[in-house]
Design a protein around this motif. Structure first.
Motif, PDB file in Angstrom:
ATOM      1  N   UNK A  17       0.811  -1.223   0.000  1.00 17.69           N
ATOM      2  CA  UNK A  17       0.000   0.000   0.000  1.00 17.69           C
ATOM      3  C   UNK A  17       0.843   1.271   0.000  1.00 17.69           C
ATOM      4  N   UNK A  18       2.049   1.223   0.536  1.00 14.98           N
ATOM      5  CA  UNK A  18       2.872   2.442   0.617  1.00 14.98           C
ATOM      6  C   UNK A  18       3.830   2.586  -0.568  1.00 14.98           C
ATOM      7  N   UNK A  19       3.769   1.660  -1.521  1.00 13.96           N
ATOM      8  CA  UNK A  19       4.610   1.791  -2.704  1.00 13.96           C
ATOM      9  C   UNK A  19       4.225   3.051  -3.486  1.00 13.96           C
ATOM     10  N   UNK A  20       5.198   3.793  -4.016  1.00 15.58           N
ATOM     11  CA  UNK A  20       4.863   4.894  -4.935  1.00 15.58           C
ATOM     12  C   UNK A  20       4.074   4.334  -6.110  1.00 15.58           C
ATOM     13  N   UNK A  21       3.190   5.132  -6.679  1.00 17.78           N
ATOM     14  CA  UNK A  21       2.277   4.614  -7.689  1.00 17.78           C
ATOM     15  C   UNK A  21       2.999   3.971  -8.878  1.00 17.78           C
ATOM     16  N   UNK A  22       4.146   4.518  -9.263  1.00 17.38           N
ATOM     17  CA  UNK A  22       4.879   3.931 -10.390  1.00 17.38           C
ATOM     18  C   UNK A  22       5.282   2.494 -10.067  1.00 17.38           C
ATOM     19  N   UNK A  26       3.746  -1.326 -11.347  1.00 10.74           N
ATOM     20  CA  UNK A  26       4.691  -2.328 -11.821  1.00 10.74           C
ATOM     21  C   UNK A  26       4.450  -3.646 -11.075  1.00 10.74           C
ATOM     22  N   UNK A  27       4.169  -3.534  -9.783  1.00 12.28           N
ATOM     23  CA  UNK A  27       3.832  -4.717  -8.992  1.00 12.28           C
ATOM     24  C   UNK A  27       2.530  -5.341  -9.492  1.00 12.28           C
ATOM     25  N   UNK A  28       1.559  -4.498  -9.849  1.00 12.68           N
ATOM     26  CA  UNK A  28       0.300  -5.001 -10.394  1.00 12.68           C
ATOM     27  C   UNK A  28       0.532  -5.763 -11.697  1.00 12.68           C
ATOM     28  N   UNK A  29       1.459  -5.290 -12.525  1.00 14.40           N
ATOM     29  CA  UNK A  29       1.792  -5.996 -13.765  1.00 14.40           C
ATOM     30  C   UNK A  29       2.342  -7.391 -13.466  1.00 14.40           C
ATOM     31  N   UNK A  79      -5.742  -1.695  -5.763  1.00 20.12           N
ATOM     32  CA  UNK A  79      -6.164  -0.350  -5.350  1.00 20.12           C
ATOM     33  C   UNK A  79      -6.947  -0.400  -4.041  1.00 20.12           C
ATOM     34  N   UNK A  80      -7.626  -1.508  -3.782  1.00 18.69           N
ATOM     35  CA  UNK A  80      -8.260  -1.670  -2.475  1.00 18.69           C
ATOM     36  C   UNK A  80      -7.194  -1.724  -1.385  1.00 18.69           C
ATOM     37  N   UNK A  81      -6.096  -2.435  -1.668  1.00 14.90           N
ATOM     38  CA  UNK A  81      -4.994  -2.506  -0.702  1.00 14.90           C
ATOM     39  C   UNK A  81      -4.343  -1.134  -0.541  1.00 14.90           C
ATOM     40  N   UNK A  82      -4.236  -0.399  -1.630  1.00 13.25           N
ATOM     41  CA  UNK A  82      -3.669   0.955  -1.587  1.00 13.25           C
ATOM     42  C   UNK A  82      -4.463   1.839  -0.633  1.00 13.25           C
ATOM     43  N   UNK A  83      -5.740   1.527  -0.463  1.00 15.85           N
ATOM     44  CA  UNK A  83      -6.607   2.318   0.406  1.00 15.85           C
ATOM     45  C   UNK A  83      -6.186   2.273   1.868  1.00 15.85           C
ATOM     46  N   UNK A  84      -5.337   1.313   2.219  1.00 20.61           N
ATOM     47  CA  UNK A  84      -4.851   1.235   3.601  1.00 20.61           C
ATOM     48  C   UNK A  84      -4.133   2.516   3.988  1.00 20.61           C
ATOM     49  N   UNK A 236     -10.653   6.427 -16.667  1.00 22.56           N
ATOM     50  CA  UNK A 236     -10.129   7.407 -17.628  1.00 22.56           C
ATOM     51  C   UNK A 236      -8.607   7.324 -17.767  1.00 22.56           C
ATOM     52  N   UNK A 237      -7.973   6.496 -16.981  1.00 16.70           N
ATOM     53  CA  UNK A 237      -6.534   6.296 -17.030  1.00 16.70           C
ATOM     54  C   UNK A 237      -6.170   5.296 -15.960  1.00 16.70           C
ATOM     55  N   UNK A 238      -4.972   4.787 -16.003  1.00 18.56           N
ATOM     56  CA  UNK A 238      -4.596   3.788 -15.007  1.00 18.56           C
ATOM     57  C   UNK A 238      -4.566   4.432 -13.621  1.00 18.56           C
ATOM     58  N   UNK A 239      -5.445   3.949 -12.756  1.00 24.33           N
ATOM     59  CA  UNK A 239      -5.531   4.507 -11.410  1.00 24.33           C
ATOM     60  C   UNK A 239      -6.361   5.773 -11.319  1.00 24.33           C
ATOM     61  N   UNK A 240      -7.097   6.112 -12.382  1.00 25.41           N
ATOM     62  CA  UNK A 240      -7.926   7.319 -12.387  1.00 25.41           C
ATOM     63  C   UNK A 240      -9.340   6.971 -12.857  1.00 25.41           C
TER      64      UNK A 240
END
Length: 301
Positions: A17-22, A26-29, A79-84, A236-240
């Protein structure tokens, strides 16, 4: 045992969850490669669903949709995990509402609101709605997780910005209590679930195939005089994401029986036909299509 599993897994979720979005995407890939190419999670179900709904599409097109769907699914799950740990500023930037003024107008009617949505695009960051200074509290209806610690985590994550989660079993009770005590709220309900055959009382065509549908949102809105909208979410975009509140009715008791459900299905189908890769195809939505319709059931289309 549940506690042990939770404390083994939670540190990993927090680190993700604390990884920078970039790095996060990449982890999601990498997760996509594992889920799609190595594990093949529900690939047969996804393929069958796509071929069933889109018989006119070529094998090449089906494969493209399938692959893009898995990539999106991995993004949405993570992205649910990112919500942490995601900040208010970040989630406001990534999940925007285009017409919150319409919701404020509905709040001025002094009645509660049902927000109907499907398993489309993103439903994990809808809690951003509460950041827009609404008068009423937003409630999200969800199905509890068996592991109580993970269930508590999900409730904490989805309630970080002021929303409240209520289970499917307690929804009617909570709404009735609030109505009787003058507590108005916005109730977000995912309404494209597949009911058990024993509870399949109403059937209609969804994506060209007749299936049973839940009518809980429809019945509650008409019985308790609630306004109803459809949450139209676009990626509308990756993560948006952009969410638009589309009107279904401001006067539910005046609507014909089943009209709210039919309008919801119409809105959802429109999105799926346009960009099918963002629907949750792992869901066995059409599993009852070949079952005999119970004698006490009603065909509503």
């Amino acid at each position: 045992m549940q506690g042990l599993v939770f404390w083994l897994v939670y540190p990993i979720l927090w680190l993700v969850s604390i990884l920078p979005f970039r790095l996060f995407y990449m982890f999601s890939d990498a997760v996509f490669f594992l889920v799609y190419h190595i594990i093949g999670y529900r690939r047969k179900t996804v393929r069958q669903n796509l071929e069933l709904v889109f018989p006119e599409k070529s094998e090449k097109e089906i494969k493209r949709i399938q692959k893009e769907f898995y990539s999106h699914m991995c993004d949405m799950f993570l992205e649910m995990i990112k919500s942490i740990s995601i900040s208010e500023k970040e989630i406001e930037k990534r999940f925007t509402f285009t017409n919150v003024e319409y919701l404020r107008k509905l709040e001025s009617l002094d009645k509660s609101l049902v927000i109907m949505l499907g398993h489309y695009a993103s439903y994990e960051w809808i809690n951003a709605l509460q950041l827009y200074g609404l008068k009423y509290r937003t409630y999200g209806v969800y199905k509890p997780i068996k592991n109580k610690r993970f269930d508590a985590l999900v409730k904490k994550i989805r309630g970080r910005f002021g929303g409240t989660l209520i289970s499917t079993r307690e929804t009617t009770e909570v709404i009735r209590y609030n109505q009787e005590n003058g507590i108005l709220g916005n109730y977000a309900m995912i309404a494209d679930q597949s009911p058990k055959l024993s509870r399949a009382k109403h059937w209609l065509h969804f994506m060209g195939i007749r299936v049973p549908v839940f009518e809980g949102s429809d019945r509650l809105a008409r019985k308790l005089d609630m306004a109803v909208v459809y949450l139209h979410v676009e990626k509308v975009g990756r993560g948006y994401y952009e969410a638009t509140l589309k009107p279904i009715t401001e006067n539910a008791p005046a609507e014909p029986e089943h009209a709210i459900t039919k309008k919801f299905i119409e809105y959802l189908e429109e999105q799926i036909y346009k960009k099918p890769e963002y629907y949750l195809w792992t869901h066995k939505r059409w599993k009852h299509r070949n079952e005999p319709i119970p004698k006490n059931a009603e065909i509503i289309d």
